[in-house]
Scaffold this motif. Structure first.
Motif, short mmCIF file in Angstrom:
data_model
loop_
_atom_site.label_atom_id
_atom_site.label_comp_id
_atom_site.label_asym_id
_atom_site.label_seq_id
_atom_site.Cartn_x
_atom_site.Cartn_y
_atom_site.Cartn_z
N LEU A 34 67.97 33.61 29.79
CA LEU A 34 67.65 33.13 31.09
C LEU A 34 67.30 31.78 30.91
CD1 LEU A 34 65.48 35.78 32.82
CD2 LEU A 34 67.74 35.13 33.34
N ASP A 35 67.84 30.80 31.65
CA ASP A 35 67.42 29.48 31.70
C ASP A 35 66.18 29.45 32.75
OD1 ASP A 35 68.33 29.27 34.19
OD2 ASP A 35 70.02 28.06 33.48
N GLY A 36 65.57 28.15 32.78
CA GLY A 36 64.46 27.93 33.56
C GLY A 36 64.70 28.43 35.14
N ASP A 37 65.82 27.83 35.53
CA ASP A 37 66.05 28.25 37.15
C ASP A 37 66.36 29.62 37.14
OD1 ASP A 37 66.11 25.39 37.82
OD2 ASP A 37 68.27 25.28 37.47
N ASP A 38 67.13 30.42 36.23
CA ASP A 38 67.26 31.92 36.47
C ASP A 38 65.98 32.57 36.10
OD1 ASP A 38 70.03 31.97 36.94
OD2 ASP A 38 70.37 31.92 34.80
N LEU A 39 64.93 32.05 35.44
CA LEU A 39 63.79 32.79 35.43
C LEU A 39 62.91 32.25 36.86
CD1 LEU A 39 61.51 34.03 33.93
CD2 LEU A 39 60.84 32.00 32.74
N ASN A 62 56.49 25.31 29.19
CA ASN A 62 56.98 25.32 30.60
C ASN A 62 56.39 26.19 31.41
OD1 ASN A 62 59.42 23.58 29.63
ND2 ASN A 62 59.52 24.98 27.94
N ASP A 63 56.18 25.43 32.61
CA ASP A 63 55.56 26.33 33.73
C ASP A 63 56.60 27.12 34.73
OD1 ASP A 63 53.07 25.67 33.30
OD2 ASP A 63 52.69 24.13 34.78
N VAL A 64 56.25 28.30 35.02
CA VAL A 64 56.85 28.90 36.04
C VAL A 64 55.38 29.03 36.74
CG1 VAL A 64 57.64 30.74 37.19
CG2 VAL A 64 58.69 30.09 35.01
N PRO A 65 54.82 28.24 37.45
CA PRO A 65 53.69 27.96 38.02
C PRO A 65 52.98 29.56 38.51
CG PRO A 65 54.81 26.41 39.11
CD PRO A 65 55.92 27.08 38.30
N ALA A 86 64.77 44.13 35.74
CA ALA A 86 65.71 43.41 36.82
C ALA A 86 66.06 42.15 36.44
CB ALA A 86 64.42 42.79 37.78
N ALA A 87 65.46 41.44 35.59
CA ALA A 87 66.16 40.37 35.09
C ALA A 87 67.66 40.47 34.24
CB ALA A 87 65.00 39.70 33.99
N ARG A 88 67.50 41.73 33.60
CA ARG A 88 68.70 41.89 32.98
C ARG A 88 70.08 42.19 33.80
NH1 ARG A 88 71.47 46.42 32.23
NH2 ARG A 88 73.04 46.54 30.20
N GLU A 89 69.50 43.15 35.05
CA GLU A 89 70.65 43.53 35.87
C GLU A 89 71.05 42.34 36.58
OE1 GLU A 89 72.10 46.18 35.73
OE2 GLU A 89 71.05 47.21 34.16
N ILE A 90 69.98 41.45 37.03
CA ILE A 90 70.23 40.70 38.05
C ILE A 90 71.20 39.55 37.38
CG2 ILE A 90 69.28 38.70 39.31
CD1 ILE A 90 67.05 40.80 40.08
N VAL A 91 70.68 39.21 36.23
CA VAL A 91 71.33 37.84 35.49
C VAL A 91 72.80 38.24 35.15
CG1 VAL A 91 71.31 36.05 33.90
CG2 VAL A 91 69.22 36.76 35.63
N ALA A 125 66.83 32.82 46.05
CA ALA A 125 65.69 32.05 45.21
C ALA A 125 66.43 31.01 44.31
CB ALA A 125 64.75 32.89 44.36
N LEU A 126 67.57 31.55 43.59
CA LEU A 126 68.43 30.60 42.74
C LEU A 126 68.92 29.52 43.62
CD1 LEU A 126 69.25 30.25 40.04
CD2 LEU A 126 71.19 31.70 40.47
N GLY A 127 69.45 29.71 44.96
CA GLY A 127 69.82 28.51 45.60
C GLY A 127 69.00 27.76 45.88
N HIS A 128 67.52 28.27 46.31
CA HIS A 128 66.56 27.30 46.65
C HIS A 128 65.98 26.49 45.39
CE1 HIS A 128 62.74 26.01 48.25
NE2 HIS A 128 62.16 26.48 47.22
#
Length: 132
Positions: A34-39, A62-65, A86-91, A125-128
């Motif tokens: 996962l890259d930062g945007d996907d995370l 690296n923050d994901v605040p 969820a991360a596995r399935e979504i991405v 969220a990814l679009g945002h």
């Protein structure tokens, strides 16, 4: 309650996402890609729906605040198994082409369904995230 008390004492041991991802094996080892945007999009889609307040970030550098510590909510000290799944399935399944909107009858636990509410929230969220 132990995590809440440890955080108040400054002794909460937090495990950030990259450390959790590095321990994944088998079908879950892909979450380390996962890259930062996907995370960030996955966090926005999945976190905040339970009773805990996220205290972990991407890694030490690296923050994901993380959520505000000033609340009385119990801190989430590490990405949970639901988040990793969820991360596995979504991405793994998300592609840049159109996907359906959320289906209220979709089982929230069925992350393979493109109309799953968590997957729809991920796409939004990814679009945002990418617009920023």
């Amino acid at each position: 309650m132990e995590h809440w008390a440890r955080e108040r004492e400054g002794r909460l041991d937090v495990t950030h996402f990259r450390e959790t991802a590095a321990r994944q094996t088998g079908i879950y080892d892909v979450v380390s890609e996962l890259d930062g945007d996907d995370l960030r999009a996955t966090v926005e889609a999945c976190c905040g729906a339970c009773a805990k307040r996220r205290a972990w970030e991407e890694d030490d550098a690296n923050d994901v605040p993380a959520d505000d510590e000033s609340t009385d909510e119990i801190p989430c000290r590490a990405p949970c198994s639901f988040f990793v799944a969820a991360a596995r399935e979504i991405v793994a399944d998300e592609q840049p082409h159109d996907r359906p909107d959320a289906d209220p009858s979709a089982d929230p636990g069925d992350l393979t369904n493109p109309a799953n509410p968590y997957r729809v929230r991920y796409r939004r969220a990814l679009g945002h995230t990418l617009e920023q």
